[in-house]
Each structure stands twice: as structure tokens, then as C-alpha cells.
Design a protein around this motif. Sequence first.
Motif, PDB file in Angstrom:
ATOM      1  N   GLN A 150       0.818  -1.210   0.000  1.00  0.00           N
ATOM      2  CA  GLN A 150       0.000   0.000   0.000  1.00  0.00           C
ATOM      3  C   GLN A 150       0.851   1.260   0.000  1.00  0.00           C
ATOM      4  O   GLN A 150       0.401   2.317  -0.417  1.00  0.00           O
ATOM      5  N   ILE A 151       2.065   1.160   0.467  1.00  0.00           N
ATOM      6  CA  ILE A 151       2.980   2.300   0.441  1.00  0.00           C
ATOM      7  C   ILE A 151       3.732   2.343  -0.880  1.00  0.00           C
ATOM      8  O   ILE A 151       3.816   3.376  -1.538  1.00  0.00           O
ATOM      9  N   ARG A 152       4.275   1.219  -1.291  1.00  0.00           N
ATOM     10  CA  ARG A 152       5.142   1.163  -2.464  1.00  0.00           C
ATOM     11  C   ARG A 152       4.407   1.471  -3.768  1.00  0.00           C
ATOM     12  O   ARG A 152       4.907   2.229  -4.603  1.00  0.00           O
ATOM     13  N   LYS A 153       3.219   0.905  -3.961  1.00  0.00           N
ATOM     14  CA  LYS A 153       2.524   1.072  -5.245  1.00  0.00           C
ATOM     15  C   LYS A 153       2.172   2.525  -5.563  1.00  0.00           C
ATOM     16  O   LYS A 153       2.474   3.005  -6.656  1.00  0.00           O
ATOM     17  N   PRO A 154       1.541   3.284  -4.663  1.00  0.00           N
ATOM     18  CA  PRO A 154       1.276   4.688  -5.003  1.00  0.00           C
ATOM     19  C   PRO A 154       2.550   5.527  -5.130  1.00  0.00           C
ATOM     20  O   PRO A 154       2.618   6.439  -5.951  1.00  0.00           O
ATOM     21  N   ALA A 155       3.572   5.199  -4.329  1.00  0.00           N
ATOM     22  CA  ALA A 155       4.834   5.936  -4.433  1.00  0.00           C
ATOM     23  C   ALA A 155       5.467   5.693  -5.804  1.00  0.00           C
ATOM     24  O   ALA A 155       5.975   6.625  -6.434  1.00  0.00           O
ATOM     25  N   GLU A 156       5.434   4.457  -6.288  1.00  0.00           N
ATOM     26  CA  GLU A 156       5.997   4.167  -7.610  1.00  0.00           C
ATOM     27  C   GLU A 156       5.166   4.802  -8.714  1.00  0.00           C
ATOM     28  O   GLU A 156       5.704   5.219  -9.738  1.00  0.00           O
ATOM     29  N   ARG A 157       3.869   4.916  -8.522  1.00  0.00           N
ATOM     30  CA  ARG A 157       3.025   5.610  -9.505  1.00  0.00           C
ATOM     31  C   ARG A 157       3.431   7.087  -9.572  1.00  0.00           C
ATOM     32  O   ARG A 157       3.584   7.655 -10.660  1.00  0.00           O
ATOM     33  N   ASN A 158       3.639   7.707  -8.410  1.00  0.00           N
ATOM     34  CA  ASN A 158       4.096   9.099  -8.374  1.00  0.00           C
ATOM     35  C   ASN A 158       5.499   9.232  -8.967  1.00  0.00           C
ATOM     36  O   ASN A 158       5.797  10.205  -9.663  1.00  0.00           O
ATOM     37  N   LEU A 159       6.348   8.249  -8.700  1.00  0.00           N
ATOM     38  CA  LEU A 159       7.704   8.251  -9.254  1.00  0.00           C
ATOM     39  C   LEU A 159       7.667   8.211 -10.775  1.00  0.00           C
ATOM     40  O   LEU A 159       8.383   8.953 -11.443  1.00  0.00           O
ATOM     41  N   ARG A 160       6.838   7.336 -11.337  1.00  0.00           N
ATOM     42  CA  ARG A 160       6.752   7.242 -12.814  1.00  0.00           C
ATOM     43  C   ARG A 160       6.267   8.551 -13.417  1.00  0.00           C
ATOM     44  O   ARG A 160       6.778   8.995 -14.447  1.00  0.00           O
ATOM     45  N   ALA A 161       5.279   9.181 -12.793  1.00  0.00           N
ATOM     46  CA  ALA A 161       4.774  10.455 -13.304  1.00  0.00           C
ATOM     47  C   ALA A 161       5.850  11.536 -13.237  1.00  0.00           C
ATOM     48  O   ALA A 161       6.058  12.295 -14.191  1.00  0.00           O
ATOM     49  N   PHE A 162       6.548  11.606 -12.116  1.00  0.00           N
ATOM     50  CA  PHE A 162       7.618  12.591 -11.960  1.00  0.00           C
ATOM     51  C   PHE A 162       8.752  12.318 -12.946  1.00  0.00           C
ATOM     52  O   PHE A 162       9.279  13.239 -13.571  1.00  0.00           O
ATOM     53  N   ALA A 163       9.137  11.061 -13.077  1.00  0.00           N
ATOM     54  CA  ALA A 163      10.238  10.691 -13.970  1.00  0.00           C
ATOM     55  C   ALA A 163       9.906  11.033 -15.410  1.00  0.00           C
ATOM     56  O   ALA A 163      10.758  11.528 -16.152  1.00  0.00           O
ATOM     57  N   HIS A 164       8.680  10.770 -15.817  1.00  0.00           N
ATOM     58  CA  HIS A 164       8.277  11.071 -17.194  1.00  0.00           C
ATOM     59  C   HIS A 164       8.403  12.568 -17.491  1.00  0.00           C
ATOM     60  O   HIS A 164       8.875  12.961 -18.557  1.00  0.00           O
ATOM     61  N   ASN A 221      10.398  14.657 -16.070  1.00  0.00           N
ATOM     62  CA  ASN A 221      11.746  15.174 -15.830  1.00  0.00           C
ATOM     63  C   ASN A 221      12.834  14.370 -16.531  1.00  0.00           C
ATOM     64  O   ASN A 221      13.992  14.409 -16.124  1.00  0.00           O
ATOM     65  N   GLN A 222      12.463  13.651 -17.552  1.00  0.00           N
ATOM     66  CA  GLN A 222      13.381  12.868 -18.381  1.00  0.00           C
ATOM     67  C   GLN A 222      14.257  11.933 -17.544  1.00  0.00           C
ATOM     68  O   GLN A 222      15.468  11.879 -17.697  1.00  0.00           O
ATOM     69  N   ASP A 241      19.126   8.963 -14.475  1.00  0.00           N
ATOM     70  CA  ASP A 241      19.086  10.122 -15.363  1.00  0.00           C
ATOM     71  C   ASP A 241      19.558   9.714 -16.756  1.00  0.00           C
ATOM     72  O   ASP A 241      19.767   8.537 -17.027  1.00  0.00           O
ATOM     73  N   ARG A 242      19.715  10.690 -17.636  1.00  0.00           N
ATOM     74  CA  ARG A 242      20.119  10.389 -19.019  1.00  0.00           C
ATOM     75  C   ARG A 242      21.501   9.764 -19.110  1.00  0.00           C
ATOM     76  O   ARG A 242      21.813   9.061 -20.051  1.00  0.00           O
TER      77      ARG A 242
END
Length: 110
Positions: free
Chosen positions: A44-58, A60-61, A84-85
Amino acid sequence: MILKSYQSKNRGFTLLDLIIGLIIMTIIIIIALHNLLESPESQQIRKPAERNLRAFAHGNQLNALKCQGKDEDGDGWVLCEANDRKQQTVKLQCGYDHRHSDCYLIPKSV
């Protein structure tokens, strides 16, 4: 003659086949155990955090990697990683609850 050529082509499993099979089975068992042993709270902690991570990563390249499943200090943020790149690992804090739905970069200590 036909029987002889068939026997030479089909000798059964070799030691290499057995080793490869054992390696594949070990990997499958490790993945299955990891998924089964992860607590529901951790998911319950990891899944929403990874969803936020994917959105942020997308945006910010970055290439999203993973997030921890435990909030060490109870502040609503967990430690995550991305590349990062230049393929260097970047540390981030990502929110997992309704208070925090984003991520921020952790500055590298000099």
C-alpha cells in the motif's frame, strides 16, 4: 540405420540442460517468494509511491526504478530511485498518501 541416427540426436537431458533448468526455477521461486512475503502495508505504500515516481520521472526525463515499501519516519514520503540520461542513479522522495502526490529530488551531499 534410422534408429541409430535417431538415438544419436535424442540423448535426453544433458547436465547443462539440468543446470539451466535449475537456475530458471530458482529465479522463479525467488520472485514468487518476494511477492508473497511483501506485507500488504508495504504494498500500500510502495505502489502509489511508484506511480508518483513514474509520473515525476516522465516529466523530468528520468527512468523510474523503484521505491521502498516502508516509511521510516511516518512523514508520508518514501525513498525512491531513478536513472538520469547518463544512467546515474538519482535519489528522490515520493509521497504515497493523500497529503503528498508528487516527488522531489534529494540533493547530492558534497
